[in-house]
Write a protein that holds these residues in place. Structure first.
Motif, PDB file in Angstrom:
ATOM      1  N   TRP A   1      53.234  43.349  31.338  1.00 41.21           N
ATOM      2  CA  TRP A   1      53.051  43.045  32.751  1.00 41.21           C
ATOM      3  C   TRP A   1      52.304  44.226  33.352  1.00 41.21           C
ATOM      4  N   VAL A   2      51.108  43.984  33.887  1.00 43.65           N
ATOM      5  CA  VAL A   2      50.273  45.062  34.417  1.00 43.65           C
ATOM      6  C   VAL A   2      49.988  44.813  35.889  1.00 43.65           C
ATOM      7  N   VAL A   3      49.955  45.890  36.670  1.00 40.39           N
ATOM      8  CA  VAL A   3      49.643  45.791  38.102  1.00 40.39           C
ATOM      9  C   VAL A   3      48.725  46.933  38.496  1.00 40.39           C
ATOM     10  N   GLY A   4      47.999  46.725  39.578  1.00 43.05           N
ATOM     11  CA  GLY A   4      47.208  47.788  40.172  1.00 43.05           C
ATOM     12  C   GLY A   4      48.077  48.574  41.134  1.00 43.05           C
ATOM     13  N   ASP A   5      47.733  49.821  41.373  1.00 39.14           N
ATOM     14  CA  ASP A   5      48.492  50.642  42.311  1.00 39.14           C
ATOM     15  C   ASP A   5      48.211  50.258  43.758  1.00 39.14           C
ATOM     16  N   ASN A   6      47.107  49.556  44.004  1.00 41.16           N
ATOM     17  CA  ASN A   6      46.742  49.095  45.342  1.00 41.16           C
ATOM     18  C   ASN A   6      47.327  47.698  45.543  1.00 41.16           C
TER      19      ASN A   6
ATOM     20  N   SER B   1      41.242  48.716  42.896  1.00 43.64           N
ATOM     21  CA  SER B   1      42.550  48.153  42.578  1.00 43.64           C
ATOM     22  C   SER B   1      43.582  49.206  42.197  1.00 43.64           C
ATOM     23  N   MET B   2      43.162  50.413  41.848  1.00 42.00           N
ATOM     24  CA  MET B   2      44.109  51.455  41.448  1.00 42.00           C
ATOM     25  C   MET B   2      44.222  52.581  42.476  1.00 42.00           C
TER      26      MET B   2
ATOM     27  N   VAL C   1      45.104  44.425  46.383  1.00 46.29           N
ATOM     28  CA  VAL C   1      44.276  43.756  45.375  1.00 46.29           C
ATOM     29  C   VAL C   1      45.211  43.050  44.395  1.00 46.29           C
ATOM     30  N   ARG C   2      44.996  41.743  44.224  1.00 53.61           N
ATOM     31  CA  ARG C   2      45.902  40.944  43.402  1.00 53.61           C
ATOM     32  C   ARG C   2      45.310  40.570  42.042  1.00 53.61           C
ATOM     33  N   ASN C   3      44.334  41.269  41.554  1.00 54.35           N
ATOM     34  CA  ASN C   3      43.746  40.958  40.260  1.00 54.35           C
ATOM     35  C   ASN C   3      44.550  41.649  39.158  1.00 54.35           C
ATOM     36  N   ASP C   4      45.775  41.141  38.943  1.00 54.39           N
ATOM     37  CA  ASP C   4      46.654  41.727  37.939  1.00 54.39           C
ATOM     38  C   ASP C   4      47.583  40.643  37.398  1.00 54.39           C
TER      39      ASP C   4
END
Length: 172
Positions: free
Chosen positions: A85-90, A35-36, A93-96
């Motif tokens: 608010w957190v997000v992955g760099d990828n 995800s990152m 992948v939507r697990n954020d």
């Protein structure tokens, strides 16, 4: 496949004073999912500092809001009314936060400082070892505040920032 991170706390032997307090606040976490990407790969290890202040753009270790026994690694984008608010760099992948919303402060566990990349398989000569030595230990980049909260924007700004840094490193 659920995302997960394994953590280890408090490295070192028993010491007294400030050093002991510092060692209790530092630990290692291992990345298992993509995800990152491109910042972190599965198998990378992170040196994390527990209780460190979260800043926009920082890579953080947090408890999954819907599954508290699961630790995940994300990039803190911005502070909102419900938390971070957190997000992955990828962006694939939507697990954020796009899935579970803002993350409360009490679920933030640590801030990642350094990425440690393990070697890929046994090396029989010195030639492939040298590039690994120079890329194995890297401080994690804190992206500047004020960028868009979308994953595609974070990925593109991260990619451009990393390409500028890698160009700078290659030029030396």
């Amino acid at each position: 496949m659920p995302e997960r991170v394994r953590e280890s706390r408090g490295y070192g032997q028993q010491r007294s004073g400030a050093l002991s307090g510092l060692l209790k606040r530092i630990g290692l976490a291992e990345v298992y999912n993509p995800s990152m990407l491109p910042t972190l790969r599965p198998g990378d290890r992170l040196v994390v500092k527990y209780g460190s202040r979260v800043r926009p753009g920082a890579v953080v270790l947090l408890r999954h809001p819907l599954q508290h026994d699961l630790l995940i690694v994300k990039r803190a984008v911005e502070r909102r009314s419900g938390g971070w608010w957190v997000v992955g760099d990828n962006s694939q992948v939507r697990n954020d936060s796009r899935e579970f919303g803002a993350v409360p402060d009490d679920l933030m566990v640590a801030r990642a400082w350094v990425r440690l990349r393990p070697p890929r398989g046994p090396q029989r000569s010195l030639r492939p070892v040298l590039p690994w030595v120079f890329s194995a230990v890297r401080p994690l980049v804190v992206l500047p505040a004020g960028r868009s909260g979308t994953a595609s924007a974070s990925s593109s700004s991260l990619t451009s920032l990393l390409s500028r840094l890698s160009r700078r490193l290659r030029a030396r």
